[in-house]
Scaffold this active site. Structure first.
Site, PDB file in Angstrom:
ATOM      1  N   ASP B  38      34.371  37.441  42.496  1.00 11.37           N
ATOM      2  CA  ASP B  38      35.366  37.172  41.457  1.00 11.37           C
ATOM      3  C   ASP B  38      34.831  37.644  40.100  1.00 11.37           C
ATOM      4  OD1 ASP B  38      37.436  36.257  39.935  1.00 11.37           O
ATOM      5  OD2 ASP B  38      37.617  34.362  41.009  1.00 11.37           O
ATOM      6  N   ASP B  39      35.426  38.687  39.552  1.00 11.99           N
ATOM      7  CA  ASP B  39      35.027  39.237  38.242  1.00 11.99           C
ATOM      8  C   ASP B  39      33.645  39.889  38.253  1.00 11.99           C
ATOM      9  OD1 ASP B  39      37.403  38.147  37.426  1.00 11.99           O
ATOM     10  OD2 ASP B  39      36.570  36.785  35.944  1.00 11.99           O
ATOM     11  N   CYS B  78      43.012  38.585  38.969  1.00 16.43           N
ATOM     12  CA  CYS B  78      42.780  37.746  40.158  1.00 16.43           C
ATOM     13  C   CYS B  78      43.852  37.719  41.235  1.00 16.43           C
ATOM     14  CB  CYS B  78      42.557  36.293  39.727  1.00 16.43           C
ATOM     15  SG  CYS B  78      40.902  35.972  39.155  1.00 16.43           S
ATOM     16  N   ARG B  82      44.034  39.839  44.910  1.00 11.76           N
ATOM     17  CA  ARG B  82      43.925  39.104  46.181  1.00 11.76           C
ATOM     18  C   ARG B  82      45.154  39.312  47.053  1.00 11.76           C
ATOM     19  NH1 ARG B  82      39.585  35.451  45.192  1.00 11.76           N
ATOM     20  NH2 ARG B  82      38.845  36.351  43.236  1.00 11.76           N
ATOM     21  N   LYS B 131      38.088  30.960  47.156  1.00  6.07           N
ATOM     22  CA  LYS B 131      39.217  30.884  46.224  1.00  6.07           C
ATOM     23  C   LYS B 131      40.458  31.586  46.774  1.00  6.07           C
ATOM     24  CE  LYS B 131      40.441  33.030  41.791  1.00  6.07           C
ATOM     25  NZ  LYS B 131      39.892  33.609  40.571  1.00  6.07           N
ATOM     26  N   HIS B 133      44.224  31.392  45.341  1.00  6.85           N
ATOM     27  CA  HIS B 133      44.947  31.917  44.170  1.00  6.85           C
ATOM     28  C   HIS B 133      46.229  32.688  44.479  1.00  6.85           C
ATOM     29  CE1 HIS B 133      44.073  32.875  39.676  1.00  6.85           C
ATOM     30  NE2 HIS B 133      45.071  32.029  39.873  1.00  6.85           N
ATOM     31  N   SER B 156      41.631  29.662  40.126  1.00  2.00           N
ATOM     32  CA  SER B 156      40.378  29.999  39.447  1.00  2.00           C
ATOM     33  C   SER B 156      39.620  28.756  38.987  1.00  2.00           C
ATOM     34  CB  SER B 156      40.643  30.885  38.225  1.00  2.00           C
ATOM     35  OG  SER B 156      41.128  32.122  38.646  1.00  2.00           O
ATOM     36  N   HIS B 233      32.985  34.240  38.330  1.00  2.00           N
ATOM     37  CA  HIS B 233      34.039  33.973  37.347  1.00  2.00           C
ATOM     38  C   HIS B 233      33.561  32.826  36.450  1.00  2.00           C
ATOM     39  CE1 HIS B 233      37.960  32.677  35.833  1.00  2.00           C
ATOM     40  NE2 HIS B 233      38.567  33.679  36.425  1.00  2.00           N
ATOM     41  N   ASP B 285      37.151  41.498  43.092  1.00  9.14           N
ATOM     42  CA  ASP B 285      38.599  41.528  42.817  1.00  9.14           C
ATOM     43  C   ASP B 285      38.975  42.360  41.596  1.00  9.14           C
ATOM     44  OD1 ASP B 285      37.564  39.734  40.957  1.00  9.14           O
ATOM     45  OD2 ASP B 285      39.257  38.348  41.082  1.00  9.14           O
ATOM     46  N   ASN B 286      38.093  42.401  40.598  1.00  7.48           N
ATOM     47  CA  ASN B 286      38.356  43.208  39.391  1.00  7.48           C
ATOM     48  C   ASN B 286      37.069  43.294  38.589  1.00  7.48           C
ATOM     49  OD1 ASN B 286      40.202  40.342  38.789  1.00  7.48           O
ATOM     50  ND2 ASN B 286      38.342  40.717  37.597  1.00  7.48           N
ATOM     51  N   LYS B 306      37.873  43.671  33.101  1.00 10.64           N
ATOM     52  CA  LYS B 306      38.977  42.878  33.660  1.00 10.64           C
ATOM     53  C   LYS B 306      40.198  42.869  32.754  1.00 10.64           C
ATOM     54  CE  LYS B 306      40.113  38.132  35.049  1.00 10.64           C
ATOM     55  NZ  LYS B 306      39.560  36.822  35.424  1.00 10.64           N
TER      56      LYS B 306
END
Lengths: 488, 488
Positions: B38-39, B78, B82, B131, B133, B156, B233, B285-286, B306
């Protein structure tokens, strides 16, 4: 049954002995090969991101060894980078900066110690096939600097009286006077003159054949082989076998041929049974010559290219293959430079370092796969005429105010002719965090004043030691290039 | 002697049979694991250039598999990313864009087909730990989208009523109303609320333990394991075991713990004897959330991060390990995206693709090491609210005029608090040659007008298909997100 089992165990034992026998057994005197590209960019290989052509041999070499991501050429120009590689010194310490022109009247000083001389002292056979560029009169040529054998060009392949499209220039062209002949040397003698692009296209093949023969001849010695290719420096040319093979024009074809050459070298090591006891280092002298549009390579996103003290000018592809020592398929992100090769080879072979001051440090821990080792903490970005343009410590790079030769915003031509030279603009001080910003885009000096102070101190130490033309500071530990008799 | 020889030959035969038996034998139903960060930024792993901490498990995974250099998240945020990963669709095709807030009243439509549903249809056991989301009301949760087991956060980890330094916010803080609770779910039920940073620090360990148990439990099934970590994240937190372990503060500690987690997963595969029949995909994810200064990662030099349709926002680290299929220690520079995973898994398991339109293509040839294959030729950079901001074909990226959210020149804070949001500025059209300029620095539209035309045509095709809020074009093939009863 008992018998079968004991036979099996016996056989297993023999098998294990055999396995031990076959396993890599690095000695204190491995063969050492340095393959050196000319003007190849950081992004020019498959393993460094190239997409328009394939470099299967170098990609495989990387998967069998270590790929470096912070390996710096000592300066972003031919002669300087080669002098540094062979002597372990910043080029300005030994008076070789910029690119030497034919009949420059100077060259590498006899008092310097080259890798070839150092390894010769340890009983190595030494051969060099390719571009020298450290003085073109006899006293400076490779045979006078520790090499037993030499075939190649004494300087760059564009130093000839031929136009960029392969046609001889007119009688009044400046090149006619500056570059009378492009000689292919064998030892100290001219074998023949290179006069056409087709003959240039043969160079990669010629160097490769000589190198393969050298390996075969010396498979029982320890040997040092230095293979500095003339390509992909302009004028680029690929042999008929590689012409049109890439999706990236002549430049891609040429890189594919160089990749083939690396494959031939690695094949020769296997065929001669010395693959497991040979260290091969592949790197380039400086970044791509962006003026030449699509006749130049890619920095993979690093800033600017050849002739500039940016990362695009000085950060190089570097792959180290050493079976049984360098862990396969790994990456090393630690700072290192081509000036570190001489002391590293000295450490490997237990050779004594030269008595005079050198700048390289042994990066043997990195070659052995220790990713946490930081043998090189500091790097000076000098540019020709002894200008200290930047200093680096770890991932922090402080660019000092200097005359800019920026290619920012330049639209390089796409025909292989030089683009318009960029305007000279002053380059103000800037701090880059190369870990987060390898593209040198965001000046963060305002955020990190303490780091700026530390790096300014390092710059001052560099000036004390090596001098700095920009701030008119004389160097205290610099030596001179060798001069020909008439220039003394 | 004769007897010895025949025994030996017999033994060799048995040995070879054994060798064949022991060699990787990929079946049509390998286990499939997707580990999702995540991030995490493109430059955050050792093999992608990180220098301030070590990621030995991921580095080794890369040396045993394929490392991608052009692997794109479908959107730089996010929920959208996903949704794309799990359904094989551009997020705007299925109505999930941006990041869903708690009680958003919508989520992934039941009519979409997730990887979990697709593989369940092929007899796979399916588990998810991490996660989600994609909607936080029961009808949208993982168990209703093909997963047999689930433990994790529904959204998140910063969607809670706690300040960035770990203190609960005051009664009047906007977060108090927006984020009443950060629930750790088990199946459809809340196991407990996460209320402190120390509890956040346990999440990586909890997900890992659940994943390892799932692997053990299903070692005889084919299984699909989806492991989308909550870290790195913000708010970032490492468990006591990793606190202070990196040279890069909490962010480095957290990435080291995530690397440990990957090591645990790979170890579990070996311990359960299924290492050779398991495909593991690792990606993010990003890009890094640059507002958060040193609580965010590095793009490795790519532009911005991001929330932006630049390469820094959407290009992700991606490592694929599949013993016996994916060649060890190789690099793939071809364009691919997380929307391509669903059709690739379908191709591997001979599953039927969904009846409705999807956007992914099978990149199985790339997983098999065919570096010349170009299964994905085109990529659309949509941003939330269905804005078509750029299109890409091979290495050419045309940025279309849009409202800029540029981080250029921003000086992110160093305390983990959000930096000042960048000004909204118009972003004019620009053409980037990502091969030579992955940093999106030099607009070359004037040099390549024909390429611009080709890409404009591709943009028009995207608008015809998916629409474009910027040019007020409606999409023709878009579907809707699922709505809760009260929102229908």
């Amino acid at each position: 049954m008992k018998r079968v089992v004991s036979f099996s165990i016996g056989f297993l034992f023999v098998l294990s002995l055999l396995a031990i026998q076959l396993a890599p057994k690095p000695t204190a005197k491995p063969n050492i090969i340095v393959i050196f590209m000319d003007d190849m960019g950081y992004g020019d290989l498959g393993v460094y991101g190239a997409t328009e052509y394939q470099t299967p041999n170098l990609d495989r070499m990387a998967s069998e060894g270590i790929r470096f991501t912070n390996f710096m050429a000592a300066q972003a120009v031919c002669s300087a980078s080669r002098a540094a590689l062979l002597t372990g010194c910043y080029p300005n310490r030994i008076g070789i900066t910029g690119a030497l022109f034919p009949n420059a009247g100077k060259g590498l000083n006899q008092q310097e110690t080259t890798i070839a001389e150092l390894l010769k002292g340890q009983g190595y056979a030494t051969g060099m096939f390719g571009k020298w560029h450290l003085g073109d009169t006899k006293e400076f040529l490779p045979l006078q600097h520790g090499f037993d054998e030499y075939v190649g060009l004494p300087y760059s392949n564009d130093m000839w009286a031929v136009d960029y499209d392969g046609k001889p220039v007119g009688e009044n062209d400046w090149r006619k006077k500056a570059f009378p002949l492009l000689p292919l040397l064998s030892g100290n003698d001219t074998l023949r003159a290179i006069t056409t692009l087709d003959e240039q296209a043969e160079l990669t093949g010629i160097y490769t054949e000589k190198a393969v023969n050298f390996i075969k001849k010396h498979k029982k010695d320890p040997f040092f082989l230095y293979l500095p290719h003339s390509m992909p420096h302009v004028p680029i040319a690929a042999s008929p076998r590689f012409k049109g093979k890439s999706k990236q024009g002549t430049y891609g074809d040429v890189v594919m041929e160089l990749d083939w050459s690396v494959g031939e070298i690695l094949k020769a090591l296997k065929e001669n049974g010395i693959d497991d006891n040979t260290l091969v280092v592949f790197t380039s002298d400086n970044g791509p010559w962006l003026n030449y549009g699509n006749h130049a390579g890619s920095t993979g996103g690093l800033r600017e290219g050849k002739g500039v003290s940016t990362e695009g000018g000085q950060r190089e592809p570097c792959i180290v293959r050493w079976p049984g020592v360098a862990p396969a398929g790994t990456i090393c992100n630690q700072l290192a430079s081509n000036i570190d090769l001489l002391p590293t080879f000295a450490a490997i072979t237990n050779a004594k370092l030269p008595d005079h001051k050198i700048d390289g440090v042994s990066i043997l821990p990195l070659f052995k796969g220790d990713n946490q080792a930081t043998p090189r903490k500091i790097f000076y970005y000098y540019y020709r005429r002894n200008n200290l343009e930047a200093v680096r410590r770890g991932d922090w790079k402080l660019v000092l105010p200097h005359e800019g030769r920026s290619y920012e915003g330049q639209q390089p031509g796409n025909d292989g002719y030089p683009g318009k030279a960029p305007e000279n603009t002053p380059y103000p001080m800037a701090l880059y965090d190369l870990r987060r910003d390898p593209g040198e885009r965001y000046d963060v000096q305002a955020t990190y004043p303490t780091i700026v102070e530390v790096l300014q101190k390092i710059a001052e130490e560099a000036r004390q030691d090596l001098g700095d033309d920009i701030t008119k500071r004389p160097g205290h530990n610099v030596r001179e290039a060798g001069l020909t008799a008439k220039n003394k």
